[in-house]
Design a protein around this motif. Sequence first.
Motif, PDB file in Angstrom:
ATOM      1  N   HIS A   1       0.973  -1.172   0.076  1.00  9.67           N
ATOM      2  CA  HIS A   1       0.018  -0.042   0.018  1.00  9.67           C
ATOM      3  C   HIS A   1       1.008   1.359   0.095  1.00  9.67           C
ATOM      4  CE1 HIS A   1      -3.684  -2.279   0.871  1.00  9.67           C
ATOM      5  NE2 HIS A   1      -2.964  -3.014   1.801  1.00  9.67           N
ATOM      6  N   ARG A   2       0.386   2.356  -0.823  1.00  7.21           N
ATOM      7  CA  ARG A   2       0.927   3.427  -0.579  1.00  7.21           C
ATOM      8  C   ARG A   2       1.613   4.058   0.686  1.00  7.21           C
ATOM      9  NH1 ARG A   2      -1.278   8.127  -4.386  1.00  7.21           N
ATOM     10  NH2 ARG A   2      -1.391   6.359  -5.676  1.00  7.21           N
ATOM     11  N   SER A   3       0.703   3.854   1.704  1.00 11.36           N
ATOM     12  CA  SER A   3       0.911   4.310   3.101  1.00 11.36           C
ATOM     13  C   SER A   3       2.198   3.418   3.693  1.00 11.36           C
ATOM     14  CB  SER A   3       0.071   4.001   4.142  1.00 11.36           C
ATOM     15  OG  SER A   3      -0.321   2.646   3.963  1.00 11.36           O
ATOM     16  N   GLU A   4       2.573   2.317   3.117  1.00 12.16           N
ATOM     17  CA  GLU A   4       3.461   1.333   3.955  1.00 12.16           C
ATOM     18  C   GLU A   4       4.885   1.627   3.210  1.00 12.16           C
ATOM     19  OE1 GLU A   4       0.943  -2.639   4.316  1.00 12.16           O
ATOM     20  OE2 GLU A   4       1.808  -2.397   2.586  1.00 12.16           O
TER      21      GLU A   4
ATOM     22  N   SER B   1       3.821   1.499  14.039  1.00 12.01           N
ATOM     23  CA  SER B   1       3.476   1.858  12.689  1.00 12.01           C
ATOM     24  C   SER B   1       2.500   1.045  11.794  1.00 12.01           C
ATOM     25  CB  SER B   1       4.671   2.012  11.927  1.00 12.01           C
ATOM     26  OG  SER B   1       5.110   0.704  11.529  1.00 12.01           O
ATOM     27  N   SER B   2       2.034   1.371  10.660  1.00 14.36           N
ATOM     28  CA  SER B   2       1.050   0.390   9.668  1.00 14.36           C
ATOM     29  C   SER B   2       1.955  -0.916   9.462  1.00 14.36           C
ATOM     30  CB  SER B   2       1.019   1.293   8.509  1.00 14.36           C
ATOM     31  OG  SER B   2       2.152   1.668   7.913  1.00 14.36           O
TER      32      SER B   2
ATOM     33  N   LEU C   1       6.522   4.630   2.844  1.00 10.58           N
ATOM     34  CA  LEU C   1       7.769   5.585   3.835  1.00 10.58           C
ATOM     35  C   LEU C   1       8.051   4.923   4.804  1.00 10.58           C
ATOM     36  CD1 LEU C   1       9.198   8.143   4.043  1.00 10.58           C
ATOM     37  CD2 LEU C   1       7.039   9.298   4.924  1.00 10.58           C
ATOM     38  N   PRO C   2       7.296   4.194   5.530  1.00  2.00           N
ATOM     39  CA  PRO C   2       7.692   3.488   6.769  1.00  2.00           C
ATOM     40  C   PRO C   2       8.768   2.498   6.415  1.00  2.00           C
ATOM     41  CG  PRO C   2       5.290   3.904   6.967  1.00  2.00           C
ATOM     42  CD  PRO C   2       5.579   4.222   5.763  1.00  2.00           C
TER      43      PRO C   2
END
Length: 303
Positions: free
Chosen positions: A65-68, A173-174, A70-71
Amino acid sequence: MASNTFKGFVYGAVAAASYGLNPLFTLPLYADGVSADSVLFYRYGLGVVMLALLMKVQKQSFALHRSEVLPLLVMGMLFAFSSLTLFQSYNYMDAGIVSTILFVYPVLVAIIMAVVFKEKVSPITMFSIALAFVGISMLCKSPGGQTLSLVGITFVFLSSLSYAIYIVGVNRSSLKDMPIAKLTFYVLLFGLSVYVVRLQFCTELQVIPTPMLWINAVSLAVFPTVISLVTMTKAIHYIGSTPTAILGALEPVTALFFGVLVFGEQLTPRIILGILMVITAVTLIIGGKSLLKKRKIRVKHSR
């Protein structure tokens, strides 16, 4: 049930012992003049390939996922920095002592959770933190009585601290619910970019000259990376995270064993006592957290 518990303890022991093999395969490469950056490039690169094959066999998705992204990038940088400082410390100190100081990361996790996330510090945790740092101070002199390299101590402490931040970062985090193989694959992949840049986009990558040294490089990817990962996951499945973490005490014991047996590192009563204090401190922290959780569960059920 008993059979599964036995399997869990065996898997946990194998996971910890295999991670403790880092110096066994790293030091021969150093002795032949291979730099830490090149060694870690091979370890991460081969590890990525092996984990990709493992994910294919397990039919796991590589999709993110896009949100994953950067982390994962941040965790990859942290993981790479932890590896780099650990492998640099082998140039300054005995591997057994390095591995013992590295093992304080659960203590540092407890400190981070208390300072940053205001988690309540129990008396056991406070005692364990004090015990760990007394133990480390006892390890800061060589068998001959000379003070150990401040650079080496700094490197291994930074390695332990960055790994502690990595653990907290993943759990907060996610990435928390991501499968371990997939998480490690992307962490190693992003971490690999650190060594690509440090090696001037591989123009300064040293070629491993002999088949015997290639065995060491491949073993670094197999044992402390893939086997340690798979067996740790299985151990957590069978016996839970707390006993698995306590079995992690076999990491410095394994490194110490091979350091003395293969590389002629020395042991003194003071060093043995320091190692025992660090291992006891970490075990108390992990065990204390487990007891606290059980107590909370009992309180909830009684209401």
